[in-house]
Design a protein around this motif. Structure first.
Motif, PDB file in Angstrom:
ATOM      1  N   GLU A 194      -5.906  -0.403  -8.312  1.00  7.24           N
ATOM      2  CA  GLU A 194      -4.875   0.416  -7.654  1.00  7.24           C
ATOM      3  C   GLU A 194      -5.434   1.767  -7.257  1.00  7.24           C
ATOM      4  O   GLU A 194      -5.138   2.285  -6.183  1.00  7.24           O
TER       5      GLU A 194
ATOM      6  N   GLY B  43       0.815  -1.214   0.000  1.00 10.78           N
ATOM      7  CA  GLY B  43       0.000   0.000   0.000  1.00 10.78           C
ATOM      8  C   GLY B  43       0.848   1.262   0.000  1.00 10.78           C
ATOM      9  O   GLY B  43       0.558   2.221  -0.713  1.00 10.78           O
TER      10      GLY B  43
ATOM     11  N   ARG C 150      -7.549   1.224  -4.220  1.00 15.30           N
ATOM     12  CA  ARG C 150      -6.731   0.944  -3.034  1.00 15.30           C
ATOM     13  C   ARG C 150      -6.028   2.190  -2.507  1.00 15.30           C
ATOM     14  O   ARG C 150      -5.756   2.306  -1.318  1.00 15.30           O
TER      15      ARG C 150
ATOM     16  N   PRO D 120      -7.181   1.815   1.452  1.00 15.44           N
ATOM     17  CA  PRO D 120      -6.136   0.793   1.559  1.00 15.44           C
ATOM     18  C   PRO D 120      -6.730  -0.548   1.971  1.00 15.44           C
ATOM     19  O   PRO D 120      -7.654  -0.599   2.786  1.00 15.44           O
TER      20      PRO D 120
ATOM     21  N   ALA E  54      -8.420  -2.639   0.127  1.00 21.04           N
ATOM     22  CA  ALA E  54      -9.543  -3.140  -0.655  1.00 21.04           C
ATOM     23  C   ALA E  54      -9.049  -4.222  -1.615  1.00 21.04           C
ATOM     24  O   ALA E  54      -8.101  -4.004  -2.353  1.00 21.04           O
ATOM     25  N   ARG E  55      -9.674  -5.383  -1.568  1.00 22.07           N
ATOM     26  CA  ARG E  55      -9.266  -6.456  -2.467  1.00 22.07           C
ATOM     27  C   ARG E  55     -10.106  -6.413  -3.735  1.00 22.07           C
ATOM     28  O   ARG E  55     -11.209  -5.867  -3.742  1.00 22.07           O
TER      29      ARG E  55
END
Ligand SMILES: Nc1ncnc2c1ncn2[C@@H]1O[C@H](COP(=O)(O)OP(=O)(O)OP(=O)(O)O)[C@@H](O)[C@H]1O
Ligand SMILES: [Mg+2]
Lengths: 309, 523
Positions: free
Chosen positions: B108, A162, B111, B115, B117-118
């Motif tokens: 992306e 991340g 995310r 942050p 997240a699948r």
């Protein structure tokens, strides 16, 4: 013949480590959107600081640490101008290179010509005994092994975590990253400093392993090669290392031709090749729209970010 | 008109502003603004171009800091120093210009905002709200509608319950608008608060529970409920501060003299910006004295076709003739670039249409300087004159001709570009989505300007707005998947229905009199 090639390979890898480390550092900074043209200056200061620290303490590892700190400090200066004050990044970077070259030559006067501790080739169990590949890659000194570990680690960080995503976002679209809640200024400053530390390590590799000792201007333009390799590698860590190795191979060929007295390829051509290849890669990537879209060239590279107009 | 405050009890507002002010240099973008947003309700924020709507919303989303006033979220005063803090407070905004990173994938981008997240989460959420987009696709490859869905997914993924939409429908095709509205209704039913900025009255009446109107940075009507709201005409008057007709009068086409063809494309094929085939076999003719509309749902190759016809390249086969001059075969129209007599109003007003850091006067001179009067010197007075004319004729709101173009609101920038292109007195005006994002009065001004131009020149209009096309054009060319399916005369009584079907790719059976290649009626 075979032995010759292995020897050539060893020299090639040896010659590439400094460029590879510095290129990885520059890559991190550029991925976050900061262009730092001060690599050459940071490498020089790293080389000096590394050698001086190793000389006084007798421990090359402490030299490496000192070099990283000095590189990081200089990069911090760049971050202050480029990120905090939003100055022109090209100018700030060039100033840093000039500063590093001048300061290192001034401070290093008394150290020139002295000999001190150094990293020696480190034999690794198993790995060093692999025929050819082992002999080429695993008869190097400790900083080279550091590099082998660092490159995949950086790749994993940038593309699989991340925080790596946030770094890339700062370079690709600072406003979008900001809107998504990323602290653009802090991310960019940290990446710049990390990049400086790696450039410092690259410099210290030169003065502690490759050509042990301190000499004024001893990087001989390797900092600029590192900047070019980032572009050559399309901002990918493993590509940057591969590019650096290619540069090392050209270096090794120069030595080899010198030693054997037969010059199959002129030395000036070999010195030019890294730059020519970079231009060629740029031309190919820019010429193809689909490659260009995927190349990962940070769209906001070199652009200061400000939220409020 | 006095601020009209609503008194019906419906609990605590989720978000409330009192006395919010914001200045940009000498411009007061927001003055003393009060706004309340309740959970489970859609609050429509209306106002002319430059009224300060986007600025107010950017303050709520933490992008700008207000100069004064109080903002409360769930009753607690907040002062956001960054979008991240607004986000934590549950406020999310879909900006007029999307905040997506084009070179990254959908996943992306999501995310980045949310942050962890699948891909599966993203797909599941998309499924649930009717917002499905393949997480693996590159944003650069998505249509505008799909990008908007990604933006909404981003907000929902991080659990925002105050959702701000800045002119979400201006870039959507009619079908996509319907889809967006059902998403918004669903979010509303879940108890989220929604702020919707729009210039379209139909949308307000279809969706809004509360209405506030801004003019010159002030609230002129605050928090009207839908049943309190005055009629359409009065709403429109409040929005722009003058009477608007909500329609234009199209004078009959005058084709007495010669039927001079200005632009003719034959068998034209070409590629889009990323090198994929975008349109094929296009035959199209535009004559002096008529408006031809190329209409289609966004993403059917019309933008590439417009660029090619404007002489910006991309053509691979076929030919174009302009004002009697034959174009090259391989790269049609490339020679028209800067040709006298062709004016182009691009859809991307920020990128292709203007240079943000240059002054308005300089922007006004960016095109049309190549003529003989130009000479080597920059005629800044002419640039300033164009800006001043735009201020007069189109009510452009700008500090001065010396202000940078980047300081204009979206709608005002469009007015400047139109004024510039019309000042060149072209033989053909090629306009892409010319009224996208314009307020009612400005759109009406633009329509009138196009109809005026029709008597002297040819107009080729690219639009996704069926109403606009029908009220302006003499003939409608429907584009679908890069091909012109049919050309229909606007006065054909079945036009609406047939164009609607064709836009969706359904070939309608030709009517008896065969409106095909309709020539347009002459007076
Ligand atoms: N960054 C900026 N710098 C200077 N002036 C600005 C800036 N942003 C907005 N303004 C000015 O503030 C005023 C309000 O702009 P804003 O973008 O909020 O209008 P808007 O209501 O969203 O209009 P539109 O419907 O055209 O989008 C305008 O006069 C604009 O010129
Ligand atoms: Mg706006």
């Amino acid at each position: 013949m075979w032995a010759d090639l292995v020897f050539l390979g060893q020299i090639a890898v040896k010659s590439s480590v400094a460029v590879a480390l510095a290129a990885l550092g520059e890559l991190v900074a550029e991925r976050s959107g900061v262009l730092n043209l001060g690599v050459e200056g940071m490498m020089l200061m790293g080389a000096l600081a590394g050698f001086a620290a190793a000389l006084t303490t007798g421990d090359p590892w402490l030299g490496l640490g000192a070099a990283a700190l000095v590189g990081a400090a200089l990069a911090g200066l760049h971050a202050f101008f480029a990120v905090a004050l939003r100055a022109n990044q090209v100018l700030a970077g060039l100033a840093l290179t000039i500063l590093g070259a001048g300061l290192s030559s001034f401070l290093g006067r008394s150290l020139a010509g002295q000999s001190g501790p150094r990293f020696r080739p480190l034999h690794l169990p198993w790995l060093s005994d692999i025929p050819v590949a082992g002999e080429i890659f695993f008869t190097q000194s400790a900083p080279a092994y550091l590099l082998y570990g660092l490159a995949p680690l950086l790749w994993y960080w940038l593309f699989r975590t991340g925080s790596g995503l946030r770094v890339r976002a700062c370079g690709q679209g600072a406003a979008s990253a900001d809107a998504a809640g990323v602290n653009v200024a802090r991310t960019r400053a940290l990446c710049t400093v990390l990049g400086g530390a790696l450039a410092g390590l690259g410099g210290a590799y030169l003065s502690l392993s490759y050509t042990p000792g301190w000499a004024t201007g001893m990087t001989g333009g390797q900092g600029w090669i590192a900047v070019a390799m980032v572009v050559f590698a399309a901002w990918r860590p493993l590509g940057a290392v591969a590019g650096a190795m290619l540069f090392g191979l050209f270096q090794a060929l120069q030595f080899w031709f010198q030693a054997t007295g037969q010059e199959l390829v002129p030395a000036w051509l070999l010195r030019m090749l890294p730059y020519l290849l970079t231009i060629a890669v740029l031309a190919v990537v820019q010429g193809s729209p689909s490659l260009r879209r995927r190349a990962g060239a940070p769209a906001d590279l070199g652009r200061p970010f400000a939220r409020e107009g | 008109m006095a601020a009209n405050t609503n008194t019906i009890a419906r609990g605590e507002p989720l978000l409330s502003c009192r006395g919010v002010c914001k200045r940009f240099g000498a411009v007061a973008a927001n003055r003393d603004v009060d706004l309340d947003v309740w959970p489970g309700r859609v609050h429509a924020l209306l106002g002319e171009n430059g009224a300060g709507k986007s600025t107010l919303m950017s303050i709520l989303a933490g992008r700008y800091r207000p100069d004064g006033g109080v903002i409360r979220v769930r009753g607690a005063p907040v002062a956001f120093a960054s979008p991240a803090q607004a986000r934590t407070a549950g406020i999310g905004m879909v900006h007029q210009r999307f905040m997506l990173i084009e070179s990254m994938s959908v996943a992306e981008n999501v995310r980045l905002a949310a942050p962890g997240a699948r891909d599966a989460d993203i797909a599941a959420l998309g499924e649930r709200y009717g917002l499905s987009v393949d997480p693996a696709r590159l944003v650069a490859d998505l249509s505008m509608g799909e990008r908007q869905r990604v933006e909404i997914v981003k907000l929902l993924m991080r659990g925002a319950d105050i959702l701000i939409f800045d002119e979400p429908t201006s870039i959507l095709a009619p079908a996509e608008v319907e889809a967006l509205f059902s998403v918004l209704r669903r979010l509303k039913a879940e108890g989220r608060a929604i702020v919707l900025i729009t210039h379209k009255l139909d949308e307000v009446l279809a969706l809004a529970d509360d209405i506030s109107i801004l003019r010159r940075g002030r609230v002129v009507a605050g928090c009207l409920t839908l049943d309190q709201a005055p009629g359409r005409r009065e709403l429109a008057r409040l929005m722009v501060g003058r009477e608007v007709l909500l329609s234009v009068e199209k004078p009959p086409r005058d084709c007495g003299a010669e039927d001079e063809t200005v632009l003719a494309a034959q068998g034209l094929s070409g590629l889009d910006a990323s090198g994929r085939p975008a349109f094929a076999d296009v035959d199209l003719a535009v004559r002096r004295g008529e408006i031809v509309a190329v209409i289609g749902v966004a993403g059917n190759g019309q933008d590439a076709l417009a660029r090619c016809l404007a002489g910006l390249g991309g053509g691979t086969a076929g030919s174009v003739a302009f004002a009697g001059h034959e174009g090259g075969r391989a790269m049609p129209a490339a020679r028209w670039r800067g040709a006298r007599g062709l004016s182009y109003v691009p859809e991307d007003r920020h990128g292709a249409g203007s240079v943000a850091a240059m002054s308005l006067a300089e922007n006004a001179l960016l095109t049309g300087q190549a003529d003989e009067r130009g000479g080597p010197l920059l005629d800044l007075a002419r640039g300033a004159a164009i800006v001043e004319r735009a201020v007069r004729d189109y009510r452009l709101k700008a500090e001065s001709p010396q202000a940078p173009a980047g300081s204009l609101s979206g709608g005002n920038l469009q007015k400047l570009i139109l004024a510039r292109e019309l000042a060149a007195e072209p033989a053909l005006l090629l306009a892409e989505q010319p009224t996208q994002g314009l307020d009612l009065a400005a759109a009406e001004d633009v329509w009138q300007a196009l109809l005026d131009l029709r008597s002297r020149a040819a107009v080729l209009l690219f639009t996704g707005d069926l109403k606009e096309a029908l009220s302006l054009a003499d003939r409608l060319a429907v584009i679908f998947r890069g091909r012109i399916l049919d050309v229909i005369a606007a006065d054909d009584p079945t036009a609406i229905e047939r164009v609607g079907l064709l836009m969706a790719g359904v070939a309608a059976p030709a009517t008896a009199d065969g409106g095909r290649n309709g020539t347009g009626a002459c007076a």
